[in-house]
Design an enzyme around this catalytic site. Sequence first.
Site, PDB file in Angstrom:
ATOM      1  NE  ARG A 151     -15.673  20.598   0.432  1.00 43.52           N
ATOM      2  CZ  ARG A 151     -16.408  20.109   1.417  1.00 43.52           C
ATOM      3  NH1 ARG A 151     -16.583  20.814   2.524  1.00 43.52           N
ATOM      4  NH2 ARG A 151     -16.967  18.925   1.323  1.00 43.52           N
ATOM      5  CG  PHE A 166     -22.779  22.610   6.880  1.00 41.77           C
ATOM      6  CD1 PHE A 166     -22.241  22.503   5.592  1.00 41.77           C
ATOM      7  CD2 PHE A 166     -23.657  21.640   7.307  1.00 41.77           C
ATOM      8  CE1 PHE A 166     -22.582  21.440   4.779  1.00 41.77           C
ATOM      9  CE2 PHE A 166     -24.000  20.571   6.489  1.00 41.77           C
ATOM     10  CZ  PHE A 166     -23.460  20.471   5.228  1.00 41.77           C
ATOM     11  CG  ASP A 185     -20.410  22.003  13.808  1.00 37.71           C
ATOM     12  OD1 ASP A 185     -19.520  21.129  13.770  1.00 37.71           O
ATOM     13  OD2 ASP A 185     -21.487  21.909  13.201  1.00 37.71           O
ATOM     14  CE1 TYR A 223     -20.196  13.434   7.404  1.00 37.86           C
ATOM     15  CE2 TYR A 223     -21.584  12.530   9.131  1.00 37.86           C
ATOM     16  CZ  TYR A 223     -21.341  13.498   8.171  1.00 37.86           C
ATOM     17  OH  TYR A 223     -22.233  14.501   7.997  1.00 37.86           O
ATOM     18  CE  LYS A 224     -18.366  16.812   7.522  1.00 40.34           C
ATOM     19  NZ  LYS A 224     -19.132  17.944   8.062  1.00 40.34           N
TER      20      LYS A 224
END
Length: 413
Positions: free
Chosen positions: A372, A127, A198, A223-224
Amino acid sequence: MAALTRADLEARDAQDPLAPFRERFDLPEGVIYLDGNSLGALPKATVERIHALVTREWGQDLIRSWNLHGWIDLPQRVGDKIARLIGAEPGEVIVCDSTSANLFKVLAAALRLCPGRHVILSDTGNFPTDLYMAQGLVDLLSHQYELRLVDERDVLDAIDEDVAVVMLTQVNYRTGYLHDMATITRAAHERGALVIWDLAHSAGALPVDLNGCHVDFAVGCGYKYLNGGPGAPAFVFVARRWQEQALSPLWGWMGHAEPFALELEYRPADGVRRMLCGTPPILSMAALEVGVDMLLEADIQAVRRKSVALGQLFIQLAEQELAPFGFELASPRDPERRGSQVSLRHPEGYPIVQALISRGIIGDFRAPDILRFGFAPLYVRYVDVWDTVAALRNIMETGAWDRPAFRVRGKVT
Ligand SMILES: *Cc1c(COP(=O)(O)O)cnc(C)c1O
C-alpha cells in the site's frame, strides 16, 4: 524513465500550491512517508500545543482547566471543525472514542430506527473491525439481525426490503476503491434503509458531502489523514433529522443532558452530544485539533487534485518501470473510483515492503499480497513518487528484497 524526468517532477513540486505545508510537519530527514493513510505525520505545531497543554493547562491550572481552557467543550469544538471537512453542519459531528466503538453506537442507533427489517448490509472489502462490531452487536441482540456481505461492486443490487442499514466504508483500505456515496445512499433511502458511512480513509483526503448526499450516520478516524496522532479519538456524525430519535447504546455520563447534575437516571443530551460516553482524552483531542486546523487551512479540493495527480503519476511510473517484476495494480485505475492510495499486488509483497522501509521509504503491507502506498498531499511530493518507483525497481532488479530479515513479521504490518 524515458518520457518524464525527475527534474520535471521537481518543477511540479515547485509550482504546487500545497508544497508549503510540508515544512510544517516534523518528518525525519531522508524519509519518504507513504503511510499517512495508516498514521498521519506529526505537525510541528502539535509538539508545541501538547507541551503547553501539559505544562500550563494540566500542570498549573489543574482541574480548573475543564472550564478555564474549555476542555469540556473540545469534543464539540473539534467535531464542528471536522464537520467542515465532510459536508456536515455545526452540531452534527462530535469527537470521541475509537472508530470501532462509534460504529457500534451508530449501528445500534440506526437499527432501532428501522423496525421490521433484519439485515445489516456491508461488503467483503470492509475493514474487519467494522464487520466485527456488527457481528458483536448481532450477537448481543440474540441474532435478531443478520450481517449480509456482498462484493463491493454488488452493493446497489443487494439493497432489498429486508435491509435495515447499509454500512460501508467509503474507501476500501486495501485497494483504495471509492464507493459512490450519493448513488448508494439514494438507493438505500428509496428502498427504506438507512446508511452508515465509515470515512476512515476519506476525511482529510477528499471532499465528502454528507448532507449533500443525505447521509444518516457516519464515523471516521482521527489518526489517518487528519494527522491527530497514534490512537487519536475518532468522530461520529448524526444527521440533524435523527438527533432526537437516535440513541447511543452506551449511556455514559458525558452523554447525559446534565452530567454534573449527577442524577440517578440517564437522560440523553440534546443533539450529537448524546453520542459521548466517558471523559474525553484531552491530550489526544488537542493534538487532533491541530491536525484538523491545518487541513482546514488547505483547500480540500486542492488536496484532492494533488492526491489524484500523485496517484496517477505512481500508476504511470509503476507500469513503465516495474512491468518485468510481476506487480499487478490492485487499485482502480479511474481516479474517480479511487481514494488517496494506490496498491500493488505481489506474491512477495511483505519482504519487498520491508526492503523499501530499510531504505527510508515507508509504505505498508496488508495480507495476503498488498503493498500500500498512501499519498497524503500535505506532505508527499511528486519527486517522492519518482524516488519510490526507482527504489522499487532497484530492489527488484538486484534481488535486494530476498533476505531472511525482511521476512520477519512484526505484530503490526
Ligand atoms: C483505520 C480504520 C478503522 C480503525 O478503527 P479503530 O477503532 O481506530 O481501531 C476502522 N475502520 C476503518 C474502515 C478503518 O480504515
